[in-house]
Design an enzyme around this catalytic site. Structure first.
Site, PDB file in Angstrom:
ATOM      1  N   LYS A 117       0.783  -1.611   0.189  1.00  0.00           N
ATOM      2  CA  LYS A 117       0.082  -0.273   0.120  1.00  0.00           C
ATOM      3  C   LYS A 117       1.040   1.507   0.257  1.00  0.00           C
ATOM      4  CE  LYS A 117      -1.746   2.045   3.051  1.00  0.00           C
ATOM      5  NZ  LYS A 117      -2.015   3.945   2.086  1.00  0.00           N
ATOM      6  N   GLU A 150      11.037   0.440  10.032  1.00  0.00           N
ATOM      7  CA  GLU A 150      12.099   1.886   9.729  1.00  0.00           C
ATOM      8  C   GLU A 150      10.775   2.922   9.934  1.00  0.00           C
ATOM      9  OE1 GLU A 150      12.961   5.187   8.678  1.00  0.00           O
ATOM     10  OE2 GLU A 150      12.875   4.092   6.696  1.00  0.00           O
ATOM     11  N   CYS A 187      13.465  10.853   7.429  1.00  0.00           N
ATOM     12  CA  CYS A 187      13.090  10.129   8.202  1.00  0.00           C
ATOM     13  C   CYS A 187      15.157  10.021   9.089  1.00  0.00           C
ATOM     14  CB  CYS A 187      13.044   9.330   8.504  1.00  0.00           C
ATOM     15  SG  CYS A 187      13.944   7.643   7.232  1.00  0.00           S
ATOM     16  N   GLU A 234      10.100  14.795  16.097  1.00  0.00           N
ATOM     17  CA  GLU A 234      10.668  15.007  14.878  1.00  0.00           C
ATOM     18  C   GLU A 234       9.976  16.378  13.688  1.00  0.00           C
ATOM     19  OE1 GLU A 234      11.106  11.530  11.312  1.00  0.00           O
ATOM     20  OE2 GLU A 234       9.542  11.217  12.791  1.00  0.00           O
TER      21      GLU A 234
END
Length: 503
Positions: free
Chosen positions: A194, A270, A304, A401
């Site tokens: 997906k 991850e 990331c 983040e």
């Protein structure tokens, strides 16, 4: 510096480069409508305008895709052909991606907003390399012979784990598509993947290329849709043997719960990062400035691994700050189809507003805004490269983040302080070190709790170099031969030895 973002720079019209050809789900080798007949919008980040509508997959569609993948795995040829034969398919797939490099790069820029120059020079070639790397690895998967302590013969088999569910993010749609499917296919698994709802177009195009490469029906299935429906159905499906996800830590946790509460499928994650870049007094100032700039502003900060926490030793701090601010002010923000532009829009309105909110938090909490912090233009989702100094680890911009073009600068005195503060995070995805001293390199690289350390470089990726997180940055490794382990089950076989002349 702000470039034009009201139109396409240098007269480049994406409509003359790419057209959207595939908008349906790809199940069992065919493009089909969603069972519900629903579709959803995918938008152009340059303007916020509609690109097209894409089929909205849901649980019923996931069930069909998993059924096809299960049939292909249990009864089909893919896991039963030799690794050499699977490698030939993957190499043919790579050839087709290479033939369509311009169209794929343009489609990626249209749907994602990343500079087309980078999409063509970095992203698509990286996809080709990944396919070829795992094509070469496909016939080198094997177990080992065991030295048993008694009259027995023992050996291990490395078998494909089965039907794999994969969910990928919007920041590197093409790259993540192939980082996920290539090792799984090389191992002989079948896949239901997906793409992110924000960026479904290149995944569907690549499904078409897989069909052109002759991939057997059911081996690769692409379900476009939303995380809370299609993604949740994949994570909790009782007939999926493995789930691999790249995205936020929050969603990673939810996927682990779904995997545990369903059939206890194995999980590779991850996840997020808040990576430190540690710059020592002996660093070359030009190199340090360029690396820090790239570490956070590449891909508009939507990485990331982004080096979002810049730790600068006090002896070089003031000079570095002056120079890095000057460098940021020269960054051209504009239309990503302009080949001279390397800083395009953020992915969508939600992310755009989230980043601006973080910038306001930084101001309120006492960080010093040195440059940027504003929207660029009146249309689209463009934000200036932004730099804060006087940041502390307990500030919101210092610990969370942001996933945007926001650099936070910290000053430190000693290497011990850099280690302590660099590790003061829930994340552990990556880190950077800038120094001329090999002893400093060895101390820092062994002390920072992160899965990937760059020394005097940043974003140096390769198909042979594994990456992944410590702490809340994830479980497992992507790329390199380590990635194959995500999609293999180890079976031990023991038989008795009768009348053997030796053990």
């Amino acid at each position: 510096m702000v470039g034009s973002n009201s139109g396409v720079g240098n007269g480049t019209d994406p409509d003359n480069i790419v057209s959207v050809k595939f908008t349906k789900l790809f199940i069992d080798g065919e493009f089909v409508d969603a069972v519900s007949g629903k579709s959803f919008e995918t938008l152009d980040p340059r303007t916020g305008d509609l690109i097209t509508r894409v089929a909205e997959g849901d649980k019923e569609d996931v069930d069909l895709a998993v059924k096809a993948a299960r049939q292909a795995f249990d009864k089909g040829s893919w896991p039963r052909m030799s690794g050499y034969e699977r490698g030939r398919f993957l190499n043919k797939y790579a050839d087709l991606v290479e033939e369509h490099i311009d169209e794929l790069a343009a489609l990626e820029t249209l749907d994602n907003g990343k500079p087309v120059t980078l999409a063509r020079a970095v992203d698509v070639p990286g996809c080709i390399q990944t396919l070829r790397y795992f094509a070469g690895a496909a016939d080198k998967i094997h177990g080992e012979t065991l030295k048993m302590g008694g009259p027995y013969q023992g050996y291990t088999l490395h078998e494909p784990i089965g039907v794999v569910g994969q969910i990928i993010p919007w920041n590197f749609p093409l790259v993540m598509f192939f980082i996920k499917i290539a090792p799984a296919l090389a191992c002989g698994c079948t896949v239901v993947i997906k793409p992110a709802e924000q960026t479904p177009l290149t995944a569907l195009y690549c499904a078409h290329l897989a069909k052109e490469a002759g991939l057997p029906h059911g081996v690769l299935n692409v379900i476009t849709g939303f995380g809370e429906t299609a993604g949740a159905a994949i994570s909790s499906h009782m007939d999926i043997d493995k789930i691999a996800f790249t995205g936020s830590t929050e969603i990673g946790r939810a996927i682990m719960v779904a995997a545990a509460q369903s059939n206890l499928k194995s999980v590779t994650l991850e996840l997020g990062g808040k990576s430190p870049l540690i710059i020592m007094d002996d660093a070359d100032i030009d190199e340090a400035v360029n690396l820090a700039h790239m570490a956070i502003f590449f891909n508009m900060g939507q990485v990331c691994f982004a080096g979002s926490r810049i730790y600068v030793q006090e002896g070089i701090h003031d000079k570095f700050v002056k120079r890095v601010v000057e460098r940021a002010k020269k960054q051209v923000v504009g239309d990503p189809f302009n080949p001279e532009v390397y800083h395009g829009p953020q992915i969508d309105k939600t992310q755009f507003e989230k980043i601006l909110e973080y910038i306001e938090h930084g101001k309120r909490e006492g960080a010093k805004l040195l440059t940027g912090g504003n929207r660029v233009g009146e249309k689209g989702f463009y934000i200036e490269p932004t730099i804060f100094s006087h940041v502390q680890e307990d500030m919101k911009i210092g610990k969370e983040e942001i996933f945007g073009p926001v650099m936070s600068i910290f000053k430190f005195k000693t290497i011990e302080e850099a280690i302590e503060r660099g590790n003061k995070t829930i994340y552990g995805l990556a880190a950077g070190i800038v120094t001329k001293n090999i002893d400093t390199v060895n101390t820092l690289s062994r002390s920072i709790r992160a899965g990937l350390i760059w020394v005097n470089c940043y974003y140096a990726f390769d198909s042979d170099a594994p990456f992944g997180g410590y702490k809340m940055s994830g479980i497992g490794r992507e790329q390199g031969l380590d990635a194959l382990k995500n999609y293999l089950a180890v079976k031990c076989v023991i038989t008795p030895l009768h009348d053997s002349p030796w053990l």
